[in-house]
Design a protein around this motif. Structure first.
Motif, mmCIF file in Angstrom:
data_model
loop_
_atom_site.group_PDB
_atom_site.id
_atom_site.type_symbol
_atom_site.label_atom_id
_atom_site.label_comp_id
_atom_site.label_asym_id
_atom_site.label_seq_id
_atom_site.Cartn_x
_atom_site.Cartn_y
_atom_site.Cartn_z
ATOM 1 N N VAL A 439 79.744 110.466 6.278
ATOM 2 C CA VAL A 439 79.337 111.309 5.156
ATOM 3 C C VAL A 439 78.763 112.605 5.723
ATOM 4 C CG1 VAL A 439 77.901 111.524 3.104
ATOM 5 C CG2 VAL A 439 78.883 109.297 3.715
ATOM 6 N N VAL A 440 79.291 113.740 5.243
ATOM 7 C CA VAL A 440 78.823 115.060 5.658
ATOM 8 C C VAL A 440 78.216 115.746 4.444
ATOM 9 C CG1 VAL A 440 79.513 117.336 6.514
ATOM 10 C CG2 VAL A 440 80.555 115.254 7.480
ATOM 11 N N ASP A 441 76.975 116.185 4.580
ATOM 12 C CA ASP A 441 76.301 116.905 3.491
ATOM 13 C C ASP A 441 76.200 118.377 3.884
ATOM 14 O OD1 ASP A 441 74.850 117.847 1.416
ATOM 15 O OD2 ASP A 441 73.119 116.530 1.700
ATOM 16 N N MET A 442 76.978 119.213 3.231
ATOM 17 C CA MET A 442 76.966 120.636 3.550
ATOM 18 C C MET A 442 75.677 121.308 3.091
ATOM 19 S SD MET A 442 80.903 121.858 2.957
ATOM 20 C CE MET A 442 80.966 121.410 1.215
ATOM 21 N N ARG A 443 74.956 120.690 2.160
ATOM 22 C CA ARG A 443 73.707 121.285 1.691
ATOM 23 C C ARG A 443 72.619 121.196 2.766
ATOM 24 N NH1 ARG A 443 73.421 117.509 -3.496
ATOM 25 N NH2 ARG A 443 73.709 116.091 -1.725
ATOM 26 N N SER A 444 72.537 120.049 3.401
ATOM 27 C CA SER A 444 71.503 119.856 4.428
ATOM 28 C C SER A 444 72.050 120.006 5.837
ATOM 29 C CB SER A 444 70.873 118.471 4.273
ATOM 30 O OG SER A 444 71.849 117.462 4.484
ATOM 31 N N GLN A 445 73.383 120.258 5.966
ATOM 32 C CA GLN A 445 74.033 120.405 7.278
ATOM 33 C C GLN A 445 73.732 119.200 8.172
ATOM 34 O OE1 GLN A 445 76.023 123.551 8.426
ATOM 35 N NE2 GLN A 445 76.251 123.033 6.245
ATOM 36 N N THR A 446 73.961 118.007 7.580
ATOM 37 C CA THR A 446 73.748 116.770 8.332
ATOM 38 C C THR A 446 74.960 115.857 8.207
ATOM 39 O OG1 THR A 446 72.662 115.750 6.428
ATOM 40 C CG2 THR A 446 71.240 116.804 8.075
ATOM 41 N N LEU A 447 75.074 114.930 9.145
ATOM 42 C CA LEU A 447 76.152 113.933 9.172
ATOM 43 C C LEU A 447 75.518 112.564 9.362
ATOM 44 C CD1 LEU A 447 79.417 114.003 11.276
ATOM 45 C CD2 LEU A 447 77.790 112.141 11.596
ATOM 46 N N VAL A 448 76.013 111.555 8.631
ATOM 47 C CA VAL A 448 75.578 110.182 8.833
ATOM 48 C C VAL A 448 76.815 109.293 8.860
ATOM 49 C CG1 VAL A 448 75.217 109.818 6.349
ATOM 50 C CG2 VAL A 448 74.117 108.289 7.984
ATOM 51 N N ALA A 449 76.837 108.355 9.816
ATOM 52 C CA ALA A 449 77.958 107.418 9.945
ATOM 53 C C ALA A 449 77.481 106.016 9.596
ATOM 54 C CB ALA A 449 78.517 107.462 11.357
#
Length: 596
Positions: A439-449
């Motif tokens: 999951v990539v969140d462009m709002r917070s510029q983070t990635l979680v697998a």
């Protein structure tokens, strides 16, 4: 001297009639007083007495009436023999009645009595009356039963392209003449055929009437699995059936029965015994069909009883296989279940059947099938344009263009206008990996697998800049390249376009055909500058998702081909519960709220 007696002849005939009657008179016997014979026996005198018929007929006086009738008949016969004008008048009367009878039918062009067609009595009717009667019977009463042995289908004559020719039928009825006297005469109706209508009807009947060949199968008898021999299939022979119809139109219309022609097709495998042991082994364990919706990240598990599982098996030409028609019923039932919560979802039959056949062949007892989505519609909202609709629906803009051919996207859209949206499945060409998700969140510029629902790792990333943004949506890992080249029109000059090199590149979607965005680590620019490290954490790329080098390497070797990638942003909120829960917790943590 001669004496003329004109009434003598009449009196003579009267005497003759009287004498004739005397011959039929009744005789009574009575004893005469003082009359005896030589032996002193009293004599009985015979006195003729004319009988008189009683007024009513009863059982007691029936013989009297019979005698009276006989006398009348003899008198009439006597007059006829001695008076030529009597029988001449009778003959003339008969001839007159015959002339009147024929005149009635000839002058009125009527059908002679006792002539029938389509179970309708046409006797005495004019052509117009007969035509109306036939047309009424044709539309109201005539039904055609198409038969294949014990199986039947009903149709109107018009359905089969059959048309009644009433004038020709009536001419045939009139030509019978007195042939219907006294037992009746049935005229076959004149019928015409519309070939195209009949052929289309039979084409439709082909699907209704077909019986597929049944390959040898298996069934449970108590606790014992036994083989069931294969049976022949039956299919409508349209050419032969059309020929029979054309050659027998009058008979079919009259009887209302049409025996269609079928062809027989043998099964591929009639004997179940060669694969009986394989079938017993396969049905000895429970079989689980797992479903996975890669967009919502929902998991399903469908099981079935042993009788249903066994009914899906058939003996094929080279081994145990799947009985497609029965398994299709199961697929349809699961689609109906999915559509109870989302009417765009369905289970794709061909792909599902292929996986089931493979499981049977390899004796596996579990398969995972994918939940798919139909194409849909998007209703234009205020401020929408093509790019914003693409971001809201999670479909690359060029795919939106292809789904709406002929539309000029430079022309402003109208609020409420309907836009075709292709199926989101176009971004997932590979089988999804159901236990991993990025999951990539462009709002917070983070990635979680996530792996098996648990967080495997998470870190900061950089997505595309405003003039070359990363597209939100549901995608998947399409390719792995330890090094890959990229470029941008901004790097082009009069001498050509310069490219950069990316480490640990994994493609996830096409921006346009041939141009892929994806994950990567460090970037070596054409001028020798190395990007990475401190550049992550804010939009920085031309559409790709950049991680620090070691994190990119970890992601590269962890993410299998087909792993789902969910990119969310301001226009595209989370679609899966995993993404929604994770970022809900992160937002709550930032505000100092504890969840769970």
């Amino acid at each position: 001297m001669d004496i003329y007696q004109p009434n003598r002849k009449a009196r003579g005939r009267a005497r003759e009639r009287h004498a004739s009657r005397r011959g039929n008179a009744m005789v009574t016997r009575s004893a005469a007083p003082n009359s005896i014979d030589d032996n002193n026996t009293p004599l009985i005198a015979e006195t003729p007495v004319m009988s008189r018929a009683p007024r009513t007929i009863t059982a007691d006086n029936l013989e009297v009436w019979k005698g009276r009738a006989l006398v009348f008949t003899r008198d009439a016969a006597w007059y006829a023999r001695r008076s030529p004008w009597v029988w001449g008048s009778a003959i003339a009367a008969v001839l007159l009645l015959i002339a009147l009878f024929f005149g009635h039918y000839i002058t009125g062009a009527r059908v002679y009595p006792n002539v029938w067609a389509l179970e309708t009595d046409l006797g005495g009717l004019t052509p117009d009356e007969a035509s109306a009667a036939l047309q009424s019977a044709w539309t109201r009463d005539v039904r055609i039963i198409l038969r294949d042995g014990a199986r039947e289908w009903s149709a109107l004559p018009a359905d089969l392209g059959m048309r009644l020719n009433a004038p020709v039928t009536i001419e045939a009825a009139r030509a019978v003449g007195l042939g219907g006297m006294p037992f009746g005469y049935e005229v076959l109706p004149a019928v015409e055929l519309d070939f195209l209508t009949a052929q289309n009807f039979l084409l439709d009947l082909t699907e209704l009437s077909k019986i597929l060949p049944y390959n040898a199968g298996y069934s449970w008898q108590g606790d014992q699995l036994v083989g069931m021999p294969g049976t022949d299939g039956r299919f409508l022979d349209i050419a032969a059936t059309m020929e029979t119809l054309q050659n027998n139109l009058p008979q079919i219309a009259t009887t209302g029965v049409f025996n269609i022609t079928m062809t027989t097709t043998p099964p591929d495998q009639r004997d179940p015994e060669p694969y009986l042991l394989q079938a017993r082994a396969f049905t000895a364990q429970d079989f689980i069909i797992r479903g996975y919706d890669p967009f919502s990240d929902e998991h399903f598990a469908w099981t079935t009883d042993r009788n249903t599982l066994t009914s899906w098996l058939e003996a094929g030409e080279s081994g145990l296989s799947l009985r497609d028609d029965l398994f299709a019923d199961f697929i349809a039932a699961q689609t109906a279940s999915l559509q109870s919560t989302n009417d765009r979802r369905y289970v794709e039959p061909i792909d599902t059947m292929s996986k089931m056949r493979a499981a049977i062949t390899s004796a596996e007892h579990e398969i995972t099938i994918r939940v798919r989505y139909f194409a849909g519609q998007y209703t234009v909202q205020s401020g929408d344009n093509g790019y914003r609709i693409a971001r809201r629906t999670g479909v690359p803009f060029y795919q939106l263009q292809q789904a709406n051919p002929g539309r000029d996207w430079e022309v402003p859209l109208s609020v409420g206008e309907s836009i075709n949206v292709p199926s989101p499945d176009i971004t997932l060409p590979l089988d999804p990996v159901p236990n991993k998700r990025i999951v990539v969140d462009m709002r917070s510029q983070t990635l979680v697998a996530f792996e098996n629902g648990e967080v495997a790792f998470n870190w900061s990333i950089s997505t595309g800049i405003d003039r070359a943004p990363t597209s939100p949506g549901i995608y998947q890992i399409l390719s792995h390249h330890e090094t890959a080249s990229g470029g941008s029109y901004e790097l082009c000059s009069a001498v050509g376009c310069a490219n950069w090199v990316m480490d640990y590149f994994m493609g996830i979607y096409e921006v346009v055909p041939g141009l892929v965005n994806g994950f990567h680590g460090n970037v070596l620019l054409p001028n020798g500058t190395l990007l990475g490290g401190g550049n992550v954490g804010s939009p920085f790329t031309y559409g790709c998702i950049m991680s620090e080098q070691e994190q990119a390497r970890m992601l590269y070797y962890w993410a299998d081909q087909g792993t789902i990638v969910e990119i969310i942003g301001r226009d595209y909120p989370p679609r899966s519960r995993l993404a929604a829960d994770w970022y809900g917790q992160q937002a709550a943590a930032q505000m100092g709220i504890e969840i769970g």
